[in-house]
Design a protein around this motif. Structure first.
Motif, short mmCIF file in Angstrom:
data_model
loop_
_atom_site.label_atom_id
_atom_site.label_comp_id
_atom_site.label_asym_id
_atom_site.label_seq_id
_atom_site.Cartn_x
_atom_site.Cartn_y
_atom_site.Cartn_z
N VAL A 99 -52.54 14.71 59.57
CA VAL A 99 -51.19 15.19 59.60
C VAL A 99 -50.60 14.97 61.20
CG1 VAL A 99 -49.89 17.43 59.60
CG2 VAL A 99 -51.71 16.88 57.78
N ASP A 100 -51.75 15.47 62.10
CA ASP A 100 -51.32 15.28 63.62
C ASP A 100 -50.78 14.02 64.20
OD1 ASP A 100 -52.01 18.06 63.77
OD2 ASP A 100 -53.77 17.90 64.82
N GLU A 101 -51.57 12.93 63.34
CA GLU A 101 -51.10 11.67 63.84
C GLU A 101 -49.69 11.41 63.40
OE1 GLU A 101 -53.77 8.90 61.87
OE2 GLU A 101 -55.43 9.17 63.56
N ILE A 102 -49.22 11.99 62.08
CA ILE A 102 -47.69 11.75 61.71
C ILE A 102 -46.91 12.41 62.79
CG2 ILE A 102 -46.20 11.74 59.79
CD1 ILE A 102 -48.35 9.72 59.57
N ILE A 103 -47.43 13.71 63.09
CA ILE A 103 -46.51 14.61 63.90
C ILE A 103 -46.55 13.83 65.16
CG2 ILE A 103 -46.69 16.48 65.07
CD1 ILE A 103 -45.87 17.09 62.20
N ASP A 104 -47.42 13.22 65.65
CA ASP A 104 -47.26 12.47 66.90
C ASP A 104 -46.30 11.39 66.87
OD1 ASP A 104 -49.25 13.84 68.21
OD2 ASP A 104 -50.75 12.55 67.83
N ARG A 105 -46.34 10.59 65.75
CA ARG A 105 -45.25 9.66 65.61
C ARG A 105 -43.88 10.12 65.58
NH1 ARG A 105 -47.77 6.40 60.53
NH2 ARG A 105 -49.90 6.16 61.16
N ILE A 106 -43.58 11.19 64.83
CA ILE A 106 -42.30 11.93 65.00
C ILE A 106 -42.02 12.30 66.29
CG2 ILE A 106 -41.23 14.00 64.02
CD1 ILE A 106 -42.91 13.96 61.31
N LYS A 107 -42.82 12.76 66.96
CA LYS A 107 -42.52 13.26 68.26
C LYS A 107 -42.02 12.05 69.21
CE LYS A 107 -45.47 16.50 70.14
NZ LYS A 107 -46.71 17.04 70.45
N LYS A 108 -42.94 10.83 69.07
CA LYS A 108 -42.51 9.75 69.96
C LYS A 108 -41.05 9.19 69.48
CE LYS A 108 -47.02 7.80 70.95
NZ LYS A 108 -47.78 9.10 70.70
N LYS A 167 -44.63 24.44 59.57
CA LYS A 167 -45.36 24.51 58.45
C LYS A 167 -44.72 23.92 57.41
CE LYS A 167 -48.07 27.47 55.52
NZ LYS A 167 -48.03 26.74 54.17
N GLU A 168 -43.38 23.89 57.08
CA GLU A 168 -42.97 23.10 55.95
C GLU A 168 -43.16 21.49 56.19
OE1 GLU A 168 -39.03 23.90 54.87
OE2 GLU A 168 -39.42 26.15 54.33
N LEU A 169 -42.96 21.08 57.43
CA LEU A 169 -43.07 19.93 57.82
C LEU A 169 -44.40 19.49 57.50
CD1 LEU A 169 -41.95 17.24 59.01
CD2 LEU A 169 -42.49 18.16 61.30
N GLU A 170 -45.44 20.21 58.04
CA GLU A 170 -46.88 19.72 57.92
C GLU A 170 -47.19 19.81 56.45
OE1 GLU A 170 -48.55 21.51 62.00
OE2 GLU A 170 -48.49 22.78 60.64
N ASP A 171 -46.76 20.67 55.82
CA ASP A 171 -47.17 20.58 54.32
C ASP A 171 -46.60 19.47 53.67
OD1 ASP A 171 -48.55 23.21 54.64
OD2 ASP A 171 -46.72 24.28 53.75
N ASP A 172 -45.28 19.10 53.87
CA ASP A 172 -44.72 17.80 53.10
C ASP A 172 -45.45 16.72 53.85
OD1 ASP A 172 -42.17 16.55 51.86
OD2 ASP A 172 -42.44 15.57 53.75
N ILE A 173 -45.91 16.71 54.86
CA ILE A 173 -46.72 15.52 55.38
C ILE A 173 -48.05 15.37 54.61
CG2 ILE A 173 -48.01 14.47 57.30
CD1 ILE A 173 -45.54 15.60 59.11
N LYS A 174 -48.62 16.53 54.45
CA LYS A 174 -49.82 16.68 53.84
C LYS A 174 -49.76 15.97 52.39
CE LYS A 174 -54.27 19.50 52.85
NZ LYS A 174 -54.45 20.89 53.23
N ALA A 175 -48.87 16.42 51.64
CA ALA A 175 -48.60 16.24 50.43
C ALA A 175 -48.32 14.78 50.21
CB ALA A 175 -47.30 17.14 49.69
N GLU A 176 -47.39 14.17 51.09
CA GLU A 176 -47.27 12.65 51.12
C GLU A 176 -48.35 11.69 51.27
OE1 GLU A 176 -45.47 9.17 50.39
OE2 GLU A 176 -44.76 11.11 49.79
N ILE A 177 -49.07 12.18 52.18
CA ILE A 177 -50.52 11.46 52.62
C ILE A 177 -51.54 11.66 51.48
CG2 ILE A 177 -52.61 11.43 53.99
CD1 ILE A 177 -51.08 12.45 56.27
N THR A 178 -51.71 13.04 50.81
CA THR A 178 -52.28 12.99 49.35
C THR A 178 -51.80 12.19 48.17
OG1 THR A 178 -52.89 15.50 49.90
CG2 THR A 178 -53.19 14.88 47.95
#
Length: 427
Positions: A138-147, A264-275
């Motif tokens: 999840v953090d890897e996707i977050i890092d891309r968003i931040k970039k 949290k909503e963003l992280e949950d959505d990312i986790k659901a999509e990766i899953t």
């Protein structure tokens, strides 16, 4: 018609056919009917000449040739049906003897759909992989968003890893500028590995306004033949250095990234999509494993004509994929050190093509064994799905051709058969 069958191999058959006098007579009547529509006879309009009249005006050799062609066409189809084999190509025909009005004997040879002996498809051992998503994922996707939302601020200091550098450069080999090695006002993030090894590292430590040379070597596997392993010199001018400042992970950033009100909503959505993605990958891998295992357990002769078709298909896919990367098949062959295309086909394509043929034949046999069928409603639904993916009306029209519909129906039947195979082995 008399028929004798000789199996030359598991995938090739030779049929010897004797056509009777009555069958030849029927073939002659068909020939006369066709000829009567084409010849001119005084007192009759063209196309209205009775067959009995046409018989008195037609050249005997022409009539015999037309009769032979009609008899061969009709008898070949009937012979393969009677022999219970399916020809995979137009049969090769050799006439042994032909006496007009009396007898015809010929041999028809063709590759055929082979007999498939299925292995035990109910006790396969492949199992689905367990799907999991970690915080790191999840953090890897977050890092891309931040970039993606990072700000670039000009700085008056030496460039360091992570900075964006604006540069002019000229690359020379043996003192001569080479194609694709020159640019002005080019932005590059240092540490992104966008250039050949050493290029970005060579910029680090310089300040805006500096001009310097970088003596480098192209990788030995570089896709441009004349630059493979070549020693070159890049003259670089560093125009500007910008520090890339990433934003903090906040609810505000989450709202910018999508319809989210909190991190949290963003992280949950990312986790659901990766899953979802990993579950799809796991499902696809299980399907491939089960089909591959069933192929190994089955007896599947491979007709050469089907193998050749698959080899051509693999080659076409390869050429298209390379084209999207700006490469040609010749470049790929040189990069992989293949002597020629035939060497590549033997090494990388031949076995893959045979495996595809085996899988297709096994699944076709399994669909019959399991009595899997594709309904008209399912076919229409699949066509609608594909139609939505096609960008132009011309492409959508292609879906309505008989060939396209047969292909879609076959794929649908294959998908349903594989799904049934999974169901049987994951109860």
């Amino acid at each position: 018609m008399k028929l004798s069958t000789k199996h030359l191999s598991d995938t090739r058959v030779e049929l010897t056919i004797e056509v009777s006098k009555d069958e030849l007579k029927d073939a002659e009547l068909v020939a006369l009917s066709k000829i009567a529509k084409e010849i001119k006879v005084p007192g009759f309009r063209q196309g209205k000449v009775p067959a009995s009249v046409a018989a008195k005006h037609v050249n005997g050799d022409d009539l015999a040739q037309h009769t032979l062609e009609n008899a061969l066409s009709k008898s070949v189809a009937e012979a393969f049906t009677q022999a219970g084999v399916q020809a995979l190509d137009r049969p090769e025909v050799e006439v042994k003897s032909f006496v007009p009005g009396d007898s015809l004997e010929f041999v028809a040879t063709s590759e055929i759909l082979p007999k498939i002996t299925l292995g035990d498809y109910k006790k396969l051992t492949a199992k689905p992989e367990k799907v999991s998503v970690t915080k790191k994922d999840v953090d890897e996707i977050i890092d891309r968003i931040k970039k993606g939302y990072a700000e670039k601020q000009p700085v008056d200091r030496k460039a360091k890893k992570g900075d964006e550098a604006n540069i002019d450069f000229v690359g020379k080999k043996d003192g001569v500028a080479f194609e694709g090695g020159t640019a002005e006002g080019y932005d590059i993030v240092l540490g992104s590995d966008s250039f050949i090894p050493g290029f970005e590292d060579g910029i680090i430590g310089h300040q805006a306004g500096d001009t310097f040379d970088l003596e480098l070597k192209f990788p030995s596997h570089y896709h441009v033949e004349e630059l493979k392993g070549a020693a070159v010199v890049f003259t670089v001018t560093l125009n500007a250095v910008k520090e890339v400042v990433e934003p903090e992970l906040t609810d505000e950033l989450a709202a910018k990234a999508g319809p989210f009100t909190s991190v949290k909503e963003l992280e949950d959505d990312i986790k659901a999509e990766i899953t979802r993605q990993r579950q799809q990958e796991s499902d696809d891998k299980l399907k491939d494993s089960l089909v591959g295992e069933l192929v190994e357990k089955s007896e599947v002769p491979v007709p050469d004509i089907l193998a050749q078709d698959q080899m051509r298909s693999i080659e076409q896919d390869m050429v298209q994929n390379l084209m999207q990367r700006g490469l040609t098949l010749e470049m790929y062959l040189a990069e992989k050190n293949f002597k020629d295309k035939d060497a590549w086909l033997d090494s990388e394509v031949k076995d893959a093509a045979a495996q595809r043929v085996k899988a297709g034949l096994v699944l076709a046999e399994l669909s019959k064994e399991l009595k899997v069928e594709a309904t008209q409603e399912e076919l229409l639904e699949r066509m609608n799905q594909l139609g939505q993916q096609y960008p132009t009306e011309d492409l959508r029209k292609q879906l309505k051709t008989p060939e396209a519909q047969r292909d879609i129906a076959n794929r649908l039947l294959t998908d349903k058969t594989v799904d049934k195979l999974v169901e049987i082995n994951t109860k």
